[in-house]
Write a protein that holds these residues in place. Structure first.
Motif, PDB file in Angstrom:
ATOM      1  N   TRP A 177      74.630  48.413  62.160  1.00 35.77           N
ATOM      2  CA  TRP A 177      74.367  49.425  62.984  1.00 35.77           C
ATOM      3  C   TRP A 177      74.685  48.924  64.447  1.00 35.77           C
ATOM      4  CZ3 TRP A 177      74.297  54.402  61.576  1.00 35.77           C
ATOM      5  CH2 TRP A 177      73.946  54.475  60.099  1.00 35.77           C
ATOM      6  N   MET A 178      75.676  48.884  64.924  1.00 35.30           N
ATOM      7  CA  MET A 178      76.094  48.277  66.269  1.00 35.30           C
ATOM      8  C   MET A 178      75.015  48.802  67.386  1.00 35.30           C
ATOM      9  SD  MET A 178      78.237  46.254  65.306  1.00 35.30           S
ATOM     10  CE  MET A 178      78.762  45.597  66.890  1.00 35.30           C
ATOM     11  N   ALA A 179      74.525  49.972  67.337  1.00 33.67           N
ATOM     12  CA  ALA A 179      73.862  50.660  68.559  1.00 33.67           C
ATOM     13  C   ALA A 179      72.329  49.988  68.516  1.00 33.67           C
ATOM     14  CB  ALA A 179      73.479  52.059  68.282  1.00 33.67           C
ATOM     15  N   PHE A 180      72.100  49.258  67.445  1.00 33.07           N
ATOM     16  CA  PHE A 180      70.735  48.508  67.547  1.00 33.07           C
ATOM     17  C   PHE A 180      70.919  46.932  67.796  1.00 33.07           C
ATOM     18  CE2 PHE A 180      69.733  52.321  65.111  1.00 33.07           C
ATOM     19  CZ  PHE A 180      68.174  52.668  65.451  1.00 33.07           C
ATOM     20  N   PHE A 197      66.142  44.163  59.779  1.00 31.73           N
ATOM     21  CA  PHE A 197      66.443  43.619  60.847  1.00 31.73           C
ATOM     22  C   PHE A 197      66.720  42.027  60.728  1.00 31.73           C
ATOM     23  CE2 PHE A 197      64.542  47.437  62.521  1.00 31.73           C
ATOM     24  CZ  PHE A 197      65.523  47.767  63.511  1.00 31.73           C
ATOM     25  N   TYR A 198      67.785  41.586  61.156  1.00 29.58           N
ATOM     26  CA  TYR A 198      67.789  39.971  61.030  1.00 29.58           C
ATOM     27  C   TYR A 198      67.429  39.609  62.318  1.00 29.58           C
ATOM     28  CZ  TYR A 198      69.422  35.152  60.981  1.00 29.58           C
ATOM     29  OH  TYR A 198      69.732  33.856  61.233  1.00 29.58           O
ATOM     30  N   ARG A 199      66.308  38.767  62.608  1.00 33.30           N
ATOM     31  CA  ARG A 199      65.885  38.496  63.888  1.00 33.30           C
ATOM     32  C   ARG A 199      66.341  36.981  63.910  1.00 33.30           C
ATOM     33  NH1 ARG A 199      59.608  40.067  64.009  1.00 33.30           N
ATOM     34  NH2 ARG A 199      60.008  39.776  66.364  1.00 33.30           N
ATOM     35  N   GLN A 200      67.299  36.835  64.572  1.00 28.98           N
ATOM     36  CA  GLN A 200      68.054  35.508  64.601  1.00 28.98           C
ATOM     37  C   GLN A 200      67.193  34.520  65.329  1.00 28.98           C
ATOM     38  OE1 GLN A 200      72.050  35.563  66.726  1.00 28.98           O
ATOM     39  NE2 GLN A 200      72.421  33.535  65.910  1.00 28.98           N
ATOM     40  N   GLN A 201      66.557  34.763  66.525  1.00 28.09           N
ATOM     41  CA  GLN A 201      65.743  33.702  67.219  1.00 28.09           C
ATOM     42  C   GLN A 201      64.727  33.430  66.525  1.00 28.09           C
ATOM     43  OE1 GLN A 201      65.033  35.328  71.311  1.00 28.09           O
ATOM     44  NE2 GLN A 201      66.903  34.728  71.973  1.00 28.09           N
ATOM     45  N   ASP A 232      64.103  54.026  70.338  1.00 31.41           N
ATOM     46  CA  ASP A 232      62.679  53.955  69.743  1.00 31.41           C
ATOM     47  C   ASP A 232      62.083  52.494  69.709  1.00 31.41           C
ATOM     48  OD1 ASP A 232      62.534  56.659  69.405  1.00 31.41           O
ATOM     49  OD2 ASP A 232      62.914  56.448  67.202  1.00 31.41           O
ATOM     50  N   GLY A 233      63.256  51.501  69.704  1.00 36.31           N
ATOM     51  CA  GLY A 233      63.025  50.129  69.796  1.00 36.31           C
ATOM     52  C   GLY A 233      62.616  49.395  71.201  1.00 36.31           C
ATOM     53  N   GLU A 234      62.537  48.196  71.102  1.00 39.09           N
ATOM     54  CA  GLU A 234      62.475  47.124  72.183  1.00 39.09           C
ATOM     55  C   GLU A 234      63.350  46.316  72.259  1.00 39.09           C
ATOM     56  OE1 GLU A 234      58.874  44.495  71.936  1.00 39.09           O
ATOM     57  OE2 GLU A 234      58.292  46.281  70.656  1.00 39.09           O
ATOM     58  N   GLN A 235      63.872  45.687  73.526  1.00 37.26           N
ATOM     59  CA  GLN A 235      64.925  44.556  73.215  1.00 37.26           C
ATOM     60  C   GLN A 235      64.341  43.242  72.645  1.00 37.26           C
ATOM     61  OE1 GLN A 235      66.265  43.044  77.210  1.00 37.26           O
ATOM     62  NE2 GLN A 235      68.346  43.182  76.530  1.00 37.26           N
ATOM     63  N   GLU A 236      65.410  42.835  71.897  1.00 36.48           N
ATOM     64  CA  GLU A 236      65.020  41.437  71.216  1.00 36.48           C
ATOM     65  C   GLU A 236      66.335  40.752  71.292  1.00 36.48           C
ATOM     66  OE1 GLU A 236      61.633  40.102  68.269  1.00 36.48           O
ATOM     67  OE2 GLU A 236      63.842  40.427  67.102  1.00 36.48           O
ATOM     68  N   ILE A 237      66.700  39.728  71.870  1.00 34.90           N
ATOM     69  CA  ILE A 237      67.973  39.073  71.854  1.00 34.90           C
ATOM     70  C   ILE A 237      68.601  38.503  70.591  1.00 34.90           C
ATOM     71  CG2 ILE A 237      69.644  37.620  73.067  1.00 34.90           C
ATOM     72  CD1 ILE A 237      69.101  40.010  74.752  1.00 34.90           C
ATOM     73  N   GLY A 238      69.637  38.830  69.996  1.00 37.25           N
ATOM     74  CA  GLY A 238      70.027  38.160  68.726  1.00 37.25           C
ATOM     75  C   GLY A 238      69.734  38.957  67.528  1.00 37.25           C
ATOM     76  N   THR A 239      68.966  40.017  67.605  1.00 35.70           N
ATOM     77  CA  THR A 239      68.548  40.855  66.722  1.00 35.70           C
ATOM     78  C   THR A 239      69.547  41.591  66.276  1.00 35.70           C
ATOM     79  OG1 THR A 239      66.288  40.621  66.951  1.00 35.70           O
ATOM     80  CG2 THR A 239      67.025  42.486  65.503  1.00 35.70           C
ATOM     81  N   GLU A 240      69.945  41.709  64.862  1.00 31.40           N
ATOM     82  CA  GLU A 240      71.034  42.792  64.217  1.00 31.40           C
ATOM     83  C   GLU A 240      70.313  43.591  63.152  1.00 31.40           C
ATOM     84  OE1 GLU A 240      74.408  40.435  62.818  1.00 31.40           O
ATOM     85  OE2 GLU A 240      74.741  39.895  64.675  1.00 31.40           O
ATOM     86  N   TYR A 241      70.898  45.154  62.977  1.00 31.71           N
ATOM     87  CA  TYR A 241      70.233  45.635  61.978  1.00 31.71           C
ATOM     88  C   TYR A 241      71.350  46.505  61.043  1.00 31.71           C
ATOM     89  CZ  TYR A 241      67.854  50.029  60.358  1.00 31.71           C
ATOM     90  OH  TYR A 241      67.050  50.831  59.627  1.00 31.71           O
ATOM     91  N   TYR A 242      70.887  46.313  59.686  1.00 32.75           N
ATOM     92  CA  TYR A 242      71.869  46.493  58.640  1.00 32.75           C
ATOM     93  C   TYR A 242      71.131  47.576  57.568  1.00 32.75           C
ATOM     94  CZ  TYR A 242      74.373  42.513  60.078  1.00 32.75           C
ATOM     95  OH  TYR A 242      75.323  41.764  60.763  1.00 32.75           O
ATOM     96  N   SER A 243      71.870  48.371  57.082  1.00 33.50           N
ATOM     97  CA  SER A 243      71.417  49.395  55.858  1.00 33.50           C
ATOM     98  C   SER A 243      71.931  48.860  54.591  1.00 33.50           C
ATOM     99  CB  SER A 243      71.382  50.831  56.031  1.00 33.50           C
ATOM    100  OG  SER A 243      72.551  51.037  56.224  1.00 33.50           O
TER     101      SER A 243
END
Length: 233
Positions: free
Chosen positions: A26-29, A65-69, A85-96
């Protein structure tokens, strides 16, 4: 267990496929995290592919959510659709994750065997039903308390959905008070809101109503609402 990952590039996202499962990116995330409502979290994960494989192994997992950092996987039993609804966290990606013929981008609750998609366009009951039918689907069937609870959690997981009314499967057109699903099965489970059903001769169709926490009301079929399509697996 060895998971084989095939990357397929699409115009708006990348869709990794893990054996019989499909992970939608989900690129928007991108660089967004939603911390609430996680079912579990696993530390010391070096790559997103391992996260997807772990989500596949956890039957309740719908998205991750893969929280890379932080090198962590955060698992959820709903599919978030509102990045605001979320907050910024650099390097995080979201998948279903979906399996067993449930299409990419759908919500797949593997425990309840539910595969469905929420549609945020408005349509009459019959127009929404016809749109579902055009893909070999039907309006969402809720036939027990567990499915009702999951539907409510899914809708409430994203602010874009929280105030919308949704057509779901069920009608008493033929005989007032005799509710049946699209395939003629008699309904035995109901989640009526306060004061419902009203049992008017023109109120023959089910709506999940935010006014009552997405308990049900009976409405006229010509009232335009949003709707949820379900695919049988």
């Amino acid at each position: 267990m060895l998971f084989i990952l095939i990357l397929i590039s699409l115009a708006v996202n990348s869709s990794p496929c893990i054996e019989t499962a499909h992970g939608t990116h989900w690129m928007a995330f991108t660089d967004i995290i939603i911390r609430r409502s996680s079912i579990s979290e696993v530390p010391n994960i070096g790559n997103k592919y391992t996260c997807l494989g772990l989500c596949l192994q956890i039957e309740a997992c719908v998205s991750v959510f893969y929280r890379q950092q932080q090198q962590r996987c955060q698992f959820h039993d709903v599919l978030f659709t509102s990045p605001q609804d979320g907050e910024q966290e650099i390097g995080t990606e979201y998948y279903s994750i979906t399996t067993g013929g449930c299409p990419l981008s759908y919500v797949h609750n593997r425990i309840l065997n539910m595969c469905y998609q929420i549609h945020l366009i408005r349509a009459t009951f019959h127009a929404g039903e016809e749109d579902c039918n055009s893909r070999g689907e039907h309006l969402l069937v809720i036939d027990n308390a567990e499915k009702q609870s999951h539907m409510v959690n899914q809708i409430n997981s994203s602010s874009d959905n929280m105030l919308r009314k949704f057509h779901i499967d069920g009608a008493d057109v033929e005989t007032e008070g005799h509710w049946v699903f699209h395939d003629g099965r008699i309904m035995t489970y109901f989640a009526w809101g306060p004061g419902y059903p009203q049992n008017g001769t023109d109120k023959n169709y089910l709506v999940a109503d935010p006014q009552y926490g997405f308990l049900w009301s009976d409405k006229e079929g010509m009232e335009a609402k949003h709707y949820i399509c379900e695919r049988d697996l």
